[in-house]
Write a protein that holds these residues in place. Structure first.
Motif, PDB file in Angstrom:
ATOM      1  N   GLN A 171      -3.533   8.502  -1.322  1.00 50.33           N
ATOM      2  CA  GLN A 171      -4.641   8.075  -0.451  1.00 50.33           C
ATOM      3  C   GLN A 171      -4.528   6.594  -0.100  1.00 50.33           C
ATOM      4  O   GLN A 171      -4.972   6.155   0.972  1.00 50.33           O
ATOM      5  CB  GLN A 171      -5.993   8.372  -1.115  1.00 50.33           C
ATOM      6  CG  GLN A 171      -6.408   7.432  -2.235  1.00 50.33           C
ATOM      7  CD  GLN A 171      -5.756   7.771  -3.588  1.00 50.33           C
ATOM      8  OE1 GLN A 171      -4.857   8.623  -3.651  1.00 50.33           O
ATOM      9  NE2 GLN A 171      -6.223   7.114  -4.637  1.00 50.33           N
ATOM     10  N   ILE A 172      -3.920   5.801  -0.993  1.00 55.00           N
ATOM     11  CA  ILE A 172      -3.711   4.370  -0.729  1.00 55.00           C
ATOM     12  C   ILE A 172      -2.561   4.173   0.256  1.00 55.00           C
ATOM     13  O   ILE A 172      -2.600   3.287   1.112  1.00 55.00           O
ATOM     14  CB  ILE A 172      -3.428   3.604  -2.041  1.00 55.00           C
ATOM     15  CG1 ILE A 172      -4.632   3.734  -2.991  1.00 55.00           C
ATOM     16  CG2 ILE A 172      -3.120   2.136  -1.776  1.00 55.00           C
ATOM     17  CD1 ILE A 172      -5.921   3.153  -2.452  1.00 55.00           C
ATOM     18  N   THR A 210      -5.554   0.779  -6.599  1.00 58.91           N
ATOM     19  CA  THR A 210      -5.858   2.162  -6.244  1.00 58.91           C
ATOM     20  C   THR A 210      -7.336   2.386  -5.925  1.00 58.91           C
ATOM     21  O   THR A 210      -7.751   3.513  -5.664  1.00 58.91           O
ATOM     22  CB  THR A 210      -5.434   3.116  -7.381  1.00 58.91           C
ATOM     23  OG1 THR A 210      -6.084   2.730  -8.597  1.00 58.91           O
ATOM     24  CG2 THR A 210      -3.925   3.071  -7.578  1.00 58.91           C
ATOM     25  N   ALA A 213      -9.575   1.862  -3.113  1.00 62.09           N
ATOM     26  CA  ALA A 213      -9.402   1.521  -1.696  1.00 62.09           C
ATOM     27  C   ALA A 213     -10.359   0.438  -1.203  1.00 62.09           C
ATOM     28  O   ALA A 213      -9.913  -0.531  -0.562  1.00 62.09           O
ATOM     29  CB  ALA A 213      -9.510   2.783  -0.849  1.00 62.09           C
ATOM     30  N   LEU A 249      -3.207   3.760   3.949  1.00 64.64           N
ATOM     31  CA  LEU A 249      -3.989   2.595   4.399  1.00 64.64           C
ATOM     32  C   LEU A 249      -3.127   1.455   4.924  1.00 64.64           C
ATOM     33  O   LEU A 249      -3.598   0.328   5.055  1.00 64.64           O
ATOM     34  CB  LEU A 249      -4.855   2.078   3.240  1.00 64.64           C
ATOM     35  CG  LEU A 249      -5.858   3.054   2.644  1.00 64.64           C
ATOM     36  CD1 LEU A 249      -6.592   2.413   1.474  1.00 64.64           C
ATOM     37  CD2 LEU A 249      -6.861   3.510   3.705  1.00 64.64           C
ATOM     38  N   ALA A 261       0.834  -1.211   0.000  1.00 66.34           N
ATOM     39  CA  ALA A 261       0.000   0.000   0.000  1.00 66.34           C
ATOM     40  C   ALA A 261       0.866   1.257   0.000  1.00 66.34           C
ATOM     41  O   ALA A 261       0.597   2.220  -0.730  1.00 66.34           O
ATOM     42  CB  ALA A 261      -0.932  -0.004   1.216  1.00 66.34           C
TER      43      ALA A 261
END
Length: 429
Positions: A274-275, A328, A330, A278, A265
């Motif tokens: 944004q990934i 990508t 999520a 995580l 990730a």
């Protein structure tokens, strides 16, 4: 058998309650010493390395020493459990595990951690790998798969709980890691020993009881099955044993892919930031999948062992496809991690049930301990193997492809070994 079972299939309350104390014992063994030592090791590597001004690899090396010792100790533990009172064997194992963990809090050099790793490596395999399947097989005639999976699920559940507790203790100061090991060691001793001393029994007959579910067989007119099986010495000379050993080693290798999901990730920090945020969530989703997966896999195996294998491998394959193809997106990535959790759960549930199905119950503990040796050996160098893979160009793609190959291979080996049961009938005693 000392216990009398009525023709109506009903037994006294003591019969039904005590068997579930055995289940609770299995949950304690996997959820306390198993989770604390095996599922929480990683939280200590960084603070210990910073305290002693050494590399994380030097600190993590004690965990490799623990794994290698476990591999050597497994067959010895299996023999001791089959020959001596289970209470005495597991009590000694709990003492070694708890005192080994507690002793680290007083150590003044990293090399001393390796001694503790060896001590814990002697005590832990019986509690983590052998106790649950041995006790469930002896005490239950029904729902063996479900109860085995339920107990094994607590390595993940305990990991979630004790990782949080350990992190809180570590953050109390520069040497908070000492407090963490001290508290973990005390909890292992205080919680585990009452069960090994007062609750555990090798066989229901020791309490004047029948195995749970034997009354159901009487109710439908079925005799209690004779305990038969292949001895360890004969089993180890069969192709089925080699297939199961390969099954255990390969699927354990595949299990270690989980350790690289957070870094997968994070590898999108430049293209999909944004990934990259995580990393913790993708690990938690996989842990949730493995905890739930162990229960579902156990229940599926009670109906069909092939069906249980298909569920575990099918979910694992779905997981790697989702993570590799939709990295990508999520929600899809996290769903893939959750699905892969079923493959993470696969070794600890499927291996003992397969060994029992193929070779019978007579010398089960000795055979399973030898099969599990291969899995522990694989886990000792699996991280190095996958770490080398992901450092290559397109390494994560290669990792997912190899993971899929591992899972397909294990399904083939498991299905083939099941197909050998008819040929093994002549070896059973």
């Amino acid at each position: 058998m000392a216990a009398t079972i009525s023709k109506t299939g009903k037994s006294g309350p003591k019969h039904s309650k005590y068997a579930f104390l055995i289940v609770l014992s299995g949950i304690i063994f996997t959820g306390v010493p198993g989770a604390m030592i095996y599922s929480c090791a990683g939280i200590f590597f960084t603070p210990v390395s910073e305290y002693f001004h050494t590399s994380k690899a030097a600190v993590a090396g004690y965990f490799s020493a623990l794994n290698i010792t476990m591999m050597i100790a497994l067959p010895i533990a299996g023999k001791l459990m089959s020959r001596f009172d289970l209470r005495k064997v597991l009590t000694c194992c709990a003492l070694l595990t708890g005192l080994g963990c507690l002793s680290i809090s007083f150590m003044s050099a990293v090399w001393q951690f390796y001694i503790a790793g060896v001590v814990m490596g002697i005590g832990l395999p019986a509690l983590l790998y052998l106790a649950v399947p041995a006790m469930i097989n002896a005490w239950f005639k029904v729902k063996v798969g479900f109860l085995t999976g339920l107990c094994m699920a607590f390595t993940g559940i305990g990991g979630v709980i004790f990782n949080q507790l350990g992190t809180i203790l570590i953050r109390t100061g520069q040497d908070g890691w000492r407090k963490g090991y001290l508290v973990f060691g005390i909890i292992i001793l205080v919680v585990t020993l009452p069960f090994t001393i007062f609750i555990v029994r090798s066989d229901p007959a020791e309490k004047g009881l029948a195995p749970y579910g034997a009354d159901q067989m009487v109710e439908i007119g079925e005799p209690e099955p004779e305990v038969r099986g292949v001895t360890a010495s004969k089993a180890m000379r069969t192709p089925a044993f080699l297939a199961l050993a390969g099954f255990c080693g390969i699927i354990t290798m595949n299990q270690t892919v989980y350790q690289f999901l957070p870094s997968y990730a994070y590898s999108f920090k430049a293209t999909a930031p944004q990934i990259a945020t995580l990393t913790g969530l993708i690990a938690s989703c996989c842990m949730a999948g493995q905890a739930i997966g162990k229960v579902f896999l156990g229940a599926a195996n009670d109906k069909s062992i092939i069906g249980g294998m298909g569920m575990g491998i099918g979910c694992g394959l779905l997981g790697v496809v989702l993570m590799a193809v939709f990295p990508t997106a999520a929600p899809v990535l996290l769903l893939g991690s959750f699905a892969f959790g079923f493959a993470y759960a696969f070794p600890s549930v499927q291996t003992p049930l397969l060994v029992r199905a193929v070779f019978g119950s007579k010398d089960y503990t000795n055979i399973y301990s030898r099969v599990q040796m291969v899995g522990v050996l694989a886990s000792a160098f699996a991280a190095l193997f996958w770490g080398t893979i992901v450092d290559m160009h397109n390494g994560y793609t290669i990792m997912f492809i190899l993971s899929a190959v591992c899972m397909v291979l294990t399904f083939i080996l498991g299905a083939w070994s099941l197909g050998q049961r008819t040929k093994l009938q002549s070896l059973m005693e």
